[in-house]
Structures are given as structure tokens and as C-alpha cells.
Design a protein around this motif. Structure first.
Motif, PDB file in Angstrom:
ATOM      1  N   ARG A  10       0.830  -1.211   0.000  1.00 23.97           N
ATOM      2  CA  ARG A  10       0.000   0.000   0.000  1.00 23.97           C
ATOM      3  C   ARG A  10       0.862   1.258   0.000  1.00 23.97           C
ATOM      4  NH1 ARG A  10      -3.865   0.239   4.566  1.00 23.97           N
ATOM      5  NH2 ARG A  10      -4.635   2.024   3.410  1.00 23.97           N
ATOM      6  N   LEU A  11       1.954   1.262   0.760  1.00 21.24           N
ATOM      7  CA  LEU A  11       2.840   2.422   0.811  1.00 21.24           C
ATOM      8  C   LEU A  11       3.462   2.688  -0.552  1.00 21.24           C
ATOM      9  CD1 LEU A  11       4.370   4.588   2.468  1.00 21.24           C
ATOM     10  CD2 LEU A  11       6.124   2.853   2.861  1.00 21.24           C
ATOM     11  N   GLY A  12       3.879   1.631  -1.232  1.00 17.24           N
ATOM     12  CA  GLY A  12       4.521   1.774  -2.533  1.00 17.24           C
ATOM     13  C   GLY A  12       3.561   1.817  -3.697  1.00 17.24           C
ATOM     14  N   LYS A  13       2.255   1.807  -3.396  1.00 21.67           N
ATOM     15  CA  LYS A  13       1.238   1.818  -4.446  1.00 21.67           C
ATOM     16  C   LYS A  13       1.526   0.710  -5.462  1.00 21.67           C
ATOM     17  CE  LYS A  13       0.076   6.673  -4.008  1.00 21.67           C
ATOM     18  NZ  LYS A  13       0.965   7.155  -2.986  1.00 21.67           N
ATOM     19  N   GLY A  14       1.421  -0.526  -4.971  1.00 25.96           N
ATOM     20  CA  GLY A  14       1.815  -1.700  -5.734  1.00 25.96           C
ATOM     21  C   GLY A  14       1.112  -1.875  -7.064  1.00 25.96           C
ATOM     22  N   ILE A  15      -0.182  -1.584  -7.135  1.00 28.04           N
ATOM     23  CA  ILE A  15      -0.910  -1.770  -8.391  1.00 28.04           C
ATOM     24  C   ILE A  15      -0.476  -0.728  -9.413  1.00 28.04           C
ATOM     25  CG2 ILE A  15      -3.204  -1.726  -9.448  1.00 28.04           C
ATOM     26  CD1 ILE A  15      -4.262  -2.933  -6.824  1.00 28.04           C
ATOM     27  N   LEU A  16      -0.336   0.514  -8.983  1.00 28.35           N
ATOM     28  CA  LEU A  16       0.134   1.564  -9.881  1.00 28.35           C
ATOM     29  C   LEU A  16       1.562   1.272 -10.342  1.00 28.35           C
ATOM     30  CD1 LEU A  16      -0.288   4.322 -11.227  1.00 28.35           C
ATOM     31  CD2 LEU A  16       0.538   5.358  -9.110  1.00 28.35           C
ATOM     32  N   SER A  17       2.403   0.813  -9.428  1.00 30.36           N
ATOM     33  CA  SER A  17       3.777   0.469  -9.780  1.00 30.36           C
ATOM     34  C   SER A  17       3.821  -0.690 -10.769  1.00 30.36           C
ATOM     35  CB  SER A  17       4.574   0.118  -8.527  1.00 30.36           C
ATOM     36  OG  SER A  17       4.686   1.246  -7.690  1.00 30.36           O
ATOM     37  N   PHE A  18       2.895  -1.637 -10.630  1.00 26.87           N
ATOM     38  CA  PHE A  18       2.821  -2.740 -11.581  1.00 26.87           C
ATOM     39  C   PHE A  18       2.460  -2.233 -12.972  1.00 26.87           C
ATOM     40  CE2 PHE A  18       0.632  -6.157 -13.810  1.00 26.87           C
ATOM     41  CZ  PHE A  18       1.594  -7.162 -13.728  1.00 26.87           C
ATOM     42  N   ALA A  19       1.529  -1.290 -13.041  1.00 25.33           N
ATOM     43  CA  ALA A  19       1.144  -0.722 -14.338  1.00 25.33           C
ATOM     44  C   ALA A  19       2.314   0.020 -14.977  1.00 25.33           C
ATOM     45  CB  ALA A  19      -0.051   0.207 -14.173  1.00 25.33           C
ATOM     46  N   ILE A  20       3.096   0.719 -14.176  1.00 22.96           N
ATOM     47  CA  ILE A  20       4.273   1.424 -14.691  1.00 22.96           C
ATOM     48  C   ILE A  20       5.294   0.425 -15.218  1.00 22.96           C
ATOM     49  CG2 ILE A  20       6.246   2.845 -13.987  1.00 22.96           C
ATOM     50  CD1 ILE A  20       4.258   4.256 -12.056  1.00 22.96           C
ATOM     51  N   ALA A  21       5.542  -0.642 -14.447  1.00 25.07           N
ATOM     52  CA  ALA A  21       6.491  -1.665 -14.885  1.00 25.07           C
ATOM     53  C   ALA A  21       5.986  -2.388 -16.125  1.00 25.07           C
ATOM     54  CB  ALA A  21       6.756  -2.655 -13.757  1.00 25.07           C
ATOM     55  N   LEU A  22       4.682  -2.594 -16.209  1.00 27.40           N
ATOM     56  CA  LEU A  22       4.105  -3.250 -17.380  1.00 27.40           C
ATOM     57  C   LEU A  22       4.288  -2.394 -18.628  1.00 27.40           C
ATOM     58  CD1 LEU A  22       2.526  -5.726 -18.333  1.00 27.40           C
ATOM     59  CD2 LEU A  22       0.438  -4.435 -17.885  1.00 27.40           C
ATOM     60  N   PHE A  43      11.917  -5.551 -15.557  1.00 24.71           N
ATOM     61  CA  PHE A  43      10.581  -5.422 -14.982  1.00 24.71           C
ATOM     62  C   PHE A  43      10.654  -5.289 -13.464  1.00 24.71           C
ATOM     63  CE2 PHE A  43       6.529  -6.888 -13.384  1.00 24.71           C
ATOM     64  CZ  PHE A  43       5.628  -6.272 -14.237  1.00 24.71           C
ATOM     65  N   LEU A  44      11.443  -6.144 -12.832  1.00 21.24           N
ATOM     66  CA  LEU A  44      11.596  -6.104 -11.383  1.00 21.24           C
ATOM     67  C   LEU A  44      12.235  -4.799 -10.930  1.00 21.24           C
ATOM     68  CD1 LEU A  44      11.285  -7.653  -8.708  1.00 21.24           C
ATOM     69  CD2 LEU A  44      13.592  -8.554  -9.095  1.00 21.24           C
ATOM     70  N   GLY A  45      13.244  -4.350 -11.658  1.00 25.14           N
ATOM     71  CA  GLY A  45      13.914  -3.097 -11.306  1.00 25.14           C
ATOM     72  C   GLY A  45      12.990  -1.900 -11.401  1.00 25.14           C
ATOM     73  N   VAL A  46      12.215  -1.814 -12.474  1.00 24.06           N
ATOM     74  CA  VAL A  46      11.286  -0.697 -12.636  1.00 24.06           C
ATOM     75  C   VAL A  46      10.197  -0.764 -11.569  1.00 24.06           C
ATOM     76  CG1 VAL A  46       9.537   0.303 -14.170  1.00 24.06           C
ATOM     77  CG2 VAL A  46      11.750  -0.361 -15.085  1.00 24.06           C
ATOM     78  N   TYR A  47       9.719  -1.963 -11.274  1.00 26.14           N
ATOM     79  CA  TYR A  47       8.674  -2.131 -10.265  1.00 26.14           C
ATOM     80  C   TYR A  47       9.167  -1.678  -8.889  1.00 26.14           C
ATOM     81  CZ  TYR A  47       5.085  -4.361  -7.407  1.00 26.14           C
ATOM     82  OH  TYR A  47       4.082  -4.598  -6.507  1.00 26.14           O
ATOM     83  N   LEU A  48      10.342  -2.133  -8.488  1.00 28.28           N
ATOM     84  CA  LEU A  48      10.881  -1.762  -7.182  1.00 28.28           C
ATOM     85  C   LEU A  48      11.240  -0.278  -7.119  1.00 28.28           C
ATOM     86  CD1 LEU A  48      13.097  -4.869  -6.413  1.00 28.28           C
ATOM     87  CD2 LEU A  48      10.860  -4.296  -5.437  1.00 28.28           C
ATOM     88  N   LEU A  49      11.764   0.257  -8.210  1.00 21.66           N
ATOM     89  CA  LEU A  49      12.089   1.680  -8.252  1.00 21.66           C
ATOM     90  C   LEU A  49      10.834   2.530  -8.133  1.00 21.66           C
ATOM     91  CD1 LEU A  49      14.420   3.700  -8.679  1.00 21.66           C
ATOM     92  CD2 LEU A  49      13.865   3.630 -11.101  1.00 21.66           C
ATOM     93  N   SER A  50       9.774   2.131  -8.804  1.00 20.84           N
ATOM     94  CA  SER A  50       8.512   2.857  -8.733  1.00 20.84           C
ATOM     95  C   SER A  50       7.912   2.780  -7.331  1.00 20.84           C
ATOM     96  CB  SER A  50       7.528   2.302  -9.760  1.00 20.84           C
ATOM     97  OG  SER A  50       6.287   2.931  -9.654  1.00 20.84           O
ATOM     98  N   MET A  51       7.981   1.610  -6.714  1.00 20.29           N
ATOM     99  CA  MET A  51       7.462   1.475  -5.349  1.00 20.29           C
ATOM    100  C   MET A  51       8.277   2.323  -4.377  1.00 20.29           C
ATOM    101  SD  MET A  51       6.155  -2.407  -4.865  1.00 20.29           S
ATOM    102  CE  MET A  51       5.445  -2.016  -3.285  1.00 20.29           C
ATOM    103  N   GLY A  52       9.585   2.356  -4.548  1.00 17.07           N
ATOM    104  CA  GLY A  52      10.430   3.180  -3.688  1.00 17.07           C
ATOM    105  C   GLY A  52      10.150   4.660  -3.853  1.00 17.07           C
TER     106      GLY A  52
END
Length: 70
Positions: A10-22, A43-52
């Protein structure tokens, strides 16, 4: 453990971060010859970077968010 993972999600906005990584994944697929390993790492790098970045944004704007009427 599940509460902690849910909190980070929730803090990293996981669903939004997934859409960005996608969207980055689609761009990667269209621009490069496909390699499953490099695609996964990208994909993993962009996802984690977006969540951070989302988590840092939540921290940075905590004072101004208190002033907003909801």
C-alpha cells in the motif's frame, strides 16, 4: 508477516507500480530482441524503483497531506 507485506504494498502503491512496470515492459519488448532474463530484471527493477519513489513521495508530502480536506 502478511500485514507487513500488505503495508509495503500500500505504501509503494503496488498496483500503480505494476502498471508502470508493465508499460516499461511493453516498451522493452518492442525496442529490443526478447530475452526472458533481462526482461525479468528490467521489470523487477522498474517495479521496485517505482514502489520506492512512491514511498518516498508519501514520506515527503506527509505534512501537506495533513492539510488537505478529504
Amino acid at each position: 508477516m502478511k500485514k507487513m507485506i500488505n503495508g509495503y504494498f500500500r505504501l509503494g502503491k503496488g498496483i500503480l507500480s505494476f502498471a508502470i512496470a508493465l508499460s516499461a515492459g511493453v516498451g522493452y519488448y518492442l525496442a529490443h530482441s526478447f530475452s526472458a532474463g533481462s526482461f525479468f530484471l528490467m521489470f523487477l527493477g522498474v517495479y521496485l524503483l517505482s514502489m520506492g519513489a512512491s514511498g518516498l513521495n508519501e514520506y515527503y508530502e506527509r505534512e501537506t497531506d495533513k492539510l488537505m480536506k478529504r
